[in-house]
Design a protein around this motif. Structure first.
Motif, PDB file in Angstrom:
ATOM      1  N   ILE A   1      73.949 -70.494 -28.802  1.00  0.00           N
ATOM      2  CA  ILE A   1      72.902 -71.199 -29.366  1.00  0.00           C
ATOM      3  C   ILE A   1      72.101 -70.081 -29.659  1.00  0.00           C
ATOM      4  O   ILE A   1      71.285 -70.452 -30.878  1.00  0.00           O
TER       5      ILE A   1
ATOM      6  N   SER B   1      73.164 -68.744 -33.146  1.00  0.00           N
ATOM      7  CA  SER B   1      73.062 -69.584 -34.397  1.00  0.00           C
ATOM      8  C   SER B   1      71.923 -69.691 -34.490  1.00  0.00           C
ATOM      9  O   SER B   1      71.340 -69.929 -35.766  1.00  0.00           O
ATOM     10  N   THR B   2      70.789 -69.823 -33.610  1.00  0.00           N
ATOM     11  CA  THR B   2      69.449 -70.069 -33.984  1.00  0.00           C
ATOM     12  C   THR B   2      68.775 -68.731 -34.737  1.00  0.00           C
ATOM     13  O   THR B   2      68.212 -68.842 -35.583  1.00  0.00           O
TER      14      THR B   2
ATOM     15  N   ALA C   1      70.607 -66.512 -36.539  1.00  0.00           N
ATOM     16  CA  ALA C   1      70.941 -66.467 -37.860  1.00  0.00           C
ATOM     17  C   ALA C   1      70.340 -67.363 -38.804  1.00  0.00           C
ATOM     18  O   ALA C   1      69.947 -67.013 -39.836  1.00  0.00           O
ATOM     19  N   ALA C   2      69.905 -68.429 -38.237  1.00  0.00           N
ATOM     20  CA  ALA C   2      69.117 -69.585 -38.857  1.00  0.00           C
ATOM     21  C   ALA C   2      67.893 -68.963 -39.373  1.00  0.00           C
ATOM     22  O   ALA C   2      67.250 -69.398 -40.275  1.00  0.00           O
TER      23      ALA C   2
ATOM     24  N   LYS D   1      73.530 -86.135 -24.845  1.00  0.00           N
ATOM     25  CA  LYS D   1      71.898 -85.444 -25.225  1.00  0.00           C
ATOM     26  C   LYS D   1      72.038 -85.038 -26.527  1.00  0.00           C
ATOM     27  O   LYS D   1      71.152 -84.332 -26.717  1.00  0.00           O
ATOM     28  N   GLY D   2      73.170 -85.125 -27.253  1.00  0.00           N
ATOM     29  CA  GLY D   2      73.118 -84.692 -28.523  1.00  0.00           C
ATOM     30  C   GLY D   2      73.073 -83.047 -28.756  1.00  0.00           C
ATOM     31  O   GLY D   2      72.920 -82.352 -29.771  1.00  0.00           O
ATOM     32  N   VAL D   3      73.895 -82.513 -27.568  1.00  0.00           N
ATOM     33  CA  VAL D   3      74.049 -80.966 -27.737  1.00  0.00           C
ATOM     34  C   VAL D   3      75.645 -80.800 -28.295  1.00  0.00           C
ATOM     35  O   VAL D   3      76.381 -81.412 -27.928  1.00  0.00           O
ATOM     36  N   ALA D   4      75.456 -79.739 -29.222  1.00  0.00           N
ATOM     37  CA  ALA D   4      76.895 -79.381 -30.009  1.00  0.00           C
ATOM     38  C   ALA D   4      77.858 -79.040 -28.912  1.00  0.00           C
ATOM     39  O   ALA D   4      77.256 -78.244 -27.757  1.00  0.00           O
TER      40      ALA D   4
ATOM     41  N   LEU E   1      79.452 -74.945 -31.901  1.00  0.00           N
ATOM     42  CA  LEU E   1      78.421 -73.765 -31.886  1.00  0.00           C
ATOM     43  C   LEU E   1      78.941 -72.483 -32.491  1.00  0.00           C
ATOM     44  O   LEU E   1      78.199 -71.727 -33.373  1.00  0.00           O
TER      45      LEU E   1
ATOM     46  N   MET F   1      79.418 -72.724 -36.151  1.00  0.00           N
ATOM     47  CA  MET F   1      78.070 -72.649 -36.865  1.00  0.00           C
ATOM     48  C   MET F   1      77.697 -71.250 -37.007  1.00  0.00           C
ATOM     49  O   MET F   1      77.489 -70.707 -37.860  1.00  0.00           O
TER      50      MET F   1
ATOM     51  N   ALA G   1      79.814 -69.575 -39.621  1.00  0.00           N
ATOM     52  CA  ALA G   1      79.356 -69.782 -40.953  1.00  0.00           C
ATOM     53  C   ALA G   1      78.034 -69.133 -41.390  1.00  0.00           C
ATOM     54  O   ALA G   1      77.673 -69.081 -42.593  1.00  0.00           O
ATOM     55  N   LEU G   2      77.125 -68.991 -40.312  1.00  0.00           N
ATOM     56  CA  LEU G   2      75.907 -68.419 -40.611  1.00  0.00           C
ATOM     57  C   LEU G   2      76.014 -66.797 -40.480  1.00  0.00           C
ATOM     58  O   LEU G   2      75.075 -66.063 -40.674  1.00  0.00           O
TER      59      LEU G   2
ATOM     60  N   GLY H   1      68.688 -87.531 -32.649  1.00  0.00           N
ATOM     61  CA  GLY H   1      69.796 -87.675 -31.617  1.00  0.00           C
ATOM     62  C   GLY H   1      70.333 -86.070 -31.433  1.00  0.00           C
ATOM     63  O   GLY H   1      70.956 -85.957 -30.561  1.00  0.00           O
ATOM     64  N   MET H   2      69.954 -85.110 -32.447  1.00  0.00           N
ATOM     65  CA  MET H   2      70.429 -83.775 -31.903  1.00  0.00           C
ATOM     66  C   MET H   2      69.634 -82.971 -31.275  1.00  0.00           C
ATOM     67  O   MET H   2      68.213 -83.062 -31.242  1.00  0.00           O
ATOM     68  N   SER H   3      70.240 -82.350 -30.297  1.00  0.00           N
ATOM     69  CA  SER H   3      69.484 -81.476 -29.299  1.00  0.00           C
ATOM     70  C   SER H   3      69.268 -79.817 -29.884  1.00  0.00           C
ATOM     71  O   SER H   3      70.348 -79.535 -30.936  1.00  0.00           O
TER      72      SER H   3
ATOM     73  N   PRO I   1      70.330 -76.172 -30.489  1.00  0.00           N
ATOM     74  CA  PRO I   1      69.489 -75.772 -31.687  1.00  0.00           C
ATOM     75  C   PRO I   1      70.062 -76.400 -33.270  1.00  0.00           C
ATOM     76  O   PRO I   1      69.590 -75.743 -34.258  1.00  0.00           O
ATOM     77  N   LEU I   2      70.495 -77.585 -32.891  1.00  0.00           N
ATOM     78  CA  LEU I   2      71.159 -78.318 -34.214  1.00  0.00           C
ATOM     79  C   LEU I   2      70.002 -78.529 -35.251  1.00  0.00           C
ATOM     80  O   LEU I   2      70.335 -78.201 -36.349  1.00  0.00           O
TER      81      LEU I   2
ATOM     82  N   VAL J   1      67.394 -77.078 -36.287  1.00  0.00           N
ATOM     83  CA  VAL J   1      67.082 -75.824 -36.952  1.00  0.00           C
ATOM     84  C   VAL J   1      68.200 -75.223 -37.729  1.00  0.00           C
ATOM     85  O   VAL J   1      68.002 -74.961 -38.836  1.00  0.00           O
ATOM     86  N   VAL J   2      69.536 -75.389 -37.026  1.00  0.00           N
ATOM     87  CA  VAL J   2      70.683 -74.714 -37.912  1.00  0.00           C
ATOM     88  C   VAL J   2      71.070 -75.648 -39.064  1.00  0.00           C
ATOM     89  O   VAL J   2      71.255 -75.199 -40.073  1.00  0.00           O
TER      90      VAL J   2
ATOM     91  N   LYS K   1      68.475 -75.326 -41.626  1.00  0.00           N
ATOM     92  CA  LYS K   1      68.430 -73.943 -42.601  1.00  0.00           C
ATOM     93  C   LYS K   1      69.761 -74.081 -43.415  1.00  0.00           C
ATOM     94  O   LYS K   1      69.718 -73.536 -44.638  1.00  0.00           O
ATOM     95  N   MET K   2      71.095 -74.869 -43.170  1.00  0.00           N
ATOM     96  CA  MET K   2      71.866 -74.978 -44.001  1.00  0.00           C
ATOM     97  C   MET K   2      71.661 -75.918 -45.186  1.00  0.00           C
ATOM     98  O   MET K   2      72.069 -75.628 -46.411  1.00  0.00           O
TER      99      MET K   2
ATOM    100  N   TRP L   1      60.690 -71.638 -36.999  1.00  0.00           N
ATOM    101  CA  TRP L   1      61.754 -71.333 -37.902  1.00  0.00           C
ATOM    102  C   TRP L   1      61.167 -71.101 -39.192  1.00  0.00           C
ATOM    103  O   TRP L   1      61.517 -70.140 -39.871  1.00  0.00           O
TER     104      TRP L   1
END
Lengths: 168, 76
Positions: A23, A26-27, A29-30, A107-110, A115, A118, A121-122, B11-13, B15-16, B18-19, B22-23, B50
């Motif tokens: 997490i 990836s953040t 890198a973003a 909860k929408g966590v990848a 991760l 990602m 990719a980053l 619906g995304m948590s 770090p999605l 932001v990531v 960015k993409m 960000w």
């Protein structure tokens, strides 16, 4: 402006501890930082093709035990599981692992695998500790494509110039 | 204000949002505006942090019916 750099050591291999390095990396890198994660000891299996990390509630007394389904009031219950159950009952870790995965998905966590993809990719550099590989008998082919291989000195050479250094 | 492209991170948590933003913005040209939609309360601080860090311009932030909207102008 020179790129900020972040150096992370990932030394733990349980599912809960698999999230923070990916997490944060990836953040970062973003946010246009140059990031390297050094996977060592039990963190190393997080680079294998299939991530099999689990949680062990018996070893994590503060871990909330909640059900990821049913009415809201039911989901809010923090189940008091005795150590004698969580530490002894066969399959308890697998059960807790699937509950955590479901909870995170709700909860929408990848997933950790997503991760990790990602991060690659980053442009995050995922480094497998060469010494740990030798000790545990891993080979380069055991890991996902894009992983690099190095020892402590090579990682520390980067970490010495990094703006952020973390141990996960 | 109009925007050139849009990404829905409902619906995304972390770090999605932001990531994914960015993409997405990486595929756009400098000066173009990206509209970002989120539902994660953490993104209220994360998206501006960000954008500020990487040199994009925050043009607008709004909340409506439990959703957060951001307009971010891509920097150089």
């Amino acid at each position: 402006m020179a790129k900020k750099k972040m150096a992370i050591i990932a030394a733990q291999g349980s599912l809960d501890w698999a999230y923070p390095p990916f997490i944060l990396a990836s953040t970062a890198a973003a946010m246009d930082m140059e990031v390297k994660i050094f996977f060592t000891f039990y963190g190393l299996p997080l680079l294998k093709h299939k991530i099999k990390a689990k949680v062990t509630p018996a070893a994590n007394p503060a871990m909330p035990m909640k059900m990821p389904f049913g009415p809201k009031a039911f989901q809010a219950i923090d189940w008091p599981i005795p150590h004698a159950v969580s530490g002894v009952v066969p399959g308890f870790d697998s059960l807790a692992t699937s509950l955590m995965k479901k909870q995170f998905k709700n909860k929408g966590v990848a997933t950790v695998t997503e991760l990790r993809e990602m991060c690659l990719a980053l442009g995050v550099d995922l480094i497998a500790c060469q010494m740990t590989m030798d000790v545990f008998g891993f080979e380069e082919k055991d890991f996902v494509e894009g992983v690099s291989f190095a020892g402590a000195a090579a990682f520390l050479d980067f970490a010495a110039e990094a703006d952020i250094q973390l141990m996960c | 204000m109009s925007h050139n492209d849009e990404i829905d991170c409902s619906g995304m948590s972390c770090p999605l949002p932001v990531v994914k933003s960015k993409m997405k913005i990486d595929t756009m040209n400098p000066g173009e505006v990206l509209k970002i939609i989120t539902t994660d309360p953490g993104s209220c601080k994360d998206i501006p942090a960000w954008a500020n860090r990487v040199g994009h311009e925050m043009i607008e932030e709004a909340e409506e019916n439990g959703k957060y909207y951001f307009l971010v102008k891509r920097g150089e």
